[in-house]
Design an enzyme around this catalytic site. Structure first.
Site, PDB file in Angstrom:
ATOM      1  N   GLU A 220     -17.187   0.998  -2.366  1.00 45.05           N
ATOM      2  CA  GLU A 220     -15.990   1.691  -2.243  1.00 45.05           C
ATOM      3  C   GLU A 220     -14.889   0.785  -1.669  1.00 45.05           C
ATOM      4  OE1 GLU A 220     -15.278   4.614  -3.645  1.00 45.05           O
ATOM      5  OE2 GLU A 220     -17.372   4.941  -4.236  1.00 45.05           O
TER       6      GLU A 220
ATOM      7  N   TYR B 137     -10.051   9.371   0.792  1.00 48.45           N
ATOM      8  CA  TYR B 137     -10.630   9.100  -0.374  1.00 48.45           C
ATOM      9  C   TYR B 137     -12.133   8.489  -0.199  1.00 48.45           C
ATOM     10  CZ  TYR B 137     -12.955   6.862  -4.074  1.00 48.45           C
ATOM     11  OH  TYR B 137     -14.071   6.562  -4.901  1.00 48.45           O
TER      12      TYR B 137
ATOM     13  N   ASP C 144      -8.664  10.313  -6.014  1.00 47.27           N
ATOM     14  CA  ASP C 144      -8.245   9.118  -6.288  1.00 47.27           C
ATOM     15  C   ASP C 144      -7.210   9.077  -7.683  1.00 47.27           C
ATOM     16  OD1 ASP C 144     -10.090   9.498  -8.331  1.00 47.27           O
ATOM     17  OD2 ASP C 144     -10.629   7.549  -8.618  1.00 47.27           O
TER      18      ASP C 144
ATOM     19  N   GLN D 266      -8.374  -0.021  -5.624  1.00 49.25           N
ATOM     20  CA  GLN D 266      -7.447  -0.452  -6.378  1.00 49.25           C
ATOM     21  C   GLN D 266      -7.831  -1.736  -7.162  1.00 49.25           C
ATOM     22  OE1 GLN D 266      -3.678   0.643  -6.155  1.00 49.25           O
ATOM     23  NE2 GLN D 266      -5.478   2.022  -6.200  1.00 49.25           N
TER      24      GLN D 266
END
Length: 355
Positions: A36, A119, A137, A41
């Site tokens: 994660e 998130y 997200d 991004q």
DNA sequence: CAACCGTGGCT
DNA sequence: TAGCCAAGGTT
């Protein structure tokens, strides 16, 4: 649309179309956490080799905690957003020292850790033990805004509240892990940002955006990034086959990564101007030999366009020049092991390691 | 809380 | 080309 219907249809789609990704074959919160953080991004294809490197080098959170930060950053080199790597290391050490080496897996405990926001906490908690928390997200924003016709600006402050409420209402009681991964996977490979293939979409009959032809309008996102121009002049000081580097720090880009003596100007300048603006450069040029001048590199970041040029300087034997604070000489082998920005690494590859 | 933090791929 | 954006978080 009935919420059970949405979840059921989504999971059904997921079971038919999901990609086989290594972090989906585990319930271990440590491995899930690594994936994660790496994927924040970041595209799957870019993060995948880093995930493999990290689980090989650090099979347990104890291994990661025991490493030097420099080693962690070196492994992270090229992935960007380097605070993720520093926070990763901080969190590993905290898990060992304060959690007995047992990686937390509940939403509220995870939120206390560095680099884990809402998130990531929801992802780890739901993926590892089906804790009933909705992930929110970029994929989820896009899917929900289109299917349910939500026009709330996802860059605005209401977005989290509005989409969070909807996402929570849609959450099924069972298979939360599968459902959360399904909605993100659906956003990643079916309900894509560019022109999605809606004629093949399982939700085409129910989708608001498809009905109204608003796919390209959703999600609504207002903020535009403004790009700052910067001009870097790097000086590579060489003495007896060793090269002076320093660790970057502060809030600027590439904190924790190593680079050379740097003078930044408001535009690209020649040496005479640099010497006039920088007393160290002035002194340097009087007592040393310029052995190389690189081409100009254009390095593009999200918020910055950096033009950089590198001068290679031979420090004369017996020179009284003292290195400015923090700079130290390293051999090429040592430099290979130091964490470096992609800009610096590109230069080194071109002029030292592949020449 | 708006600004900032990387890189690479795509249009 | 210039812009967008990809499993966000921190300050």
């Amino acid at each position: 649309m009935n919420t059970d219907f949405f979840a059921h249809k989504l999971i059904s789609w997921y079971n038919r179309h999901k990609r086989d990704l290594p972090w989906r074959n585990t319930r271990n919160p440590y491995f899930i956490w690594l994936s994660e953080i790496i994927l924040q991004q970041t595209r799957v294809v870019q993060g995948l080799p880093y995930y493999q490197k990290f689980i090989e080098n650090f099979p347990t959170v104890q291994d990661l905690a025991a490493a030097d930060e420099k080693e962690v950053l070196r492994l992270w080199q090229g992935l960007g957003y380097y605070s993720r790597a520093r926070n990763l290391h901080t969190t590993a050490k905290m898990v060992v020292s304060e959690f007995g080496g047992v990686f937390p897996d509940t939403y509220n405990e995870l939120l206390k850790l560095k680099g884990i926001g809402s998130y990531t906490a929801a992802a780890i908690a739901s993926f590892s033990h089906d804790e009933k928390v909705a992930v929110l997200d970029g994929n989820v924003y896009r899917v929900l805004s289109r299917v349910f016709g939500v026009e709330t600006d996802i860059a605005g402050k209401d977005a989290k509240k509005v989409f969070g409420k909807l996402a929570t209402e849609l959450l099924p009681d069972q298979q939360v892990s599968t459902y959360n991964q399904a909605i993100m996977e659906f956003g990643a490979i079916q309900c894509t940002p560019g022109l999605p293939q809606c004629m093949f979409c399982t939700f085409s009959p129910e989708c608001s955006a498809n009905e109204l032809g608003k796919q390209s309008m959703l999600p609504v996102k207002s903020k535009k990034v403004k790009v700052k121009e910067r001009f870097f002049h790097y000086f590579i000081l060489e003495k007896e086959g060793r090269f002076a580097m320093k660790e970057r720090n502060g809030k600027d880009v590439w904190s924790g990564m190593y680079d050379f003596y740097l003078t930044e100007q408001e535009s690209m300048q020649d040496l005479s101007v640099l010497a006039g603006n920088d007393t160290f450069i002035d002194a340097l040029l009087r007592e040393s030999t310029i052995s190389g001048e690189s081409e100009k590199y254009l390095h593009i970041l999200t918020h910055q366009r950096i033009t950089a040029q590198f001068w290679h300087i031979q420090i004369n034997p017996g020179s009284k020049i003292e290195l400015p604070e923090n700079l130290k000489y390293y051999s090429l082998n040592e430099i290979d092991d130091l964490p470096k920005s992609t800009l610096v690494n590109n230069y080194l590859k071109q002029y030292f390691f592949e020449k």
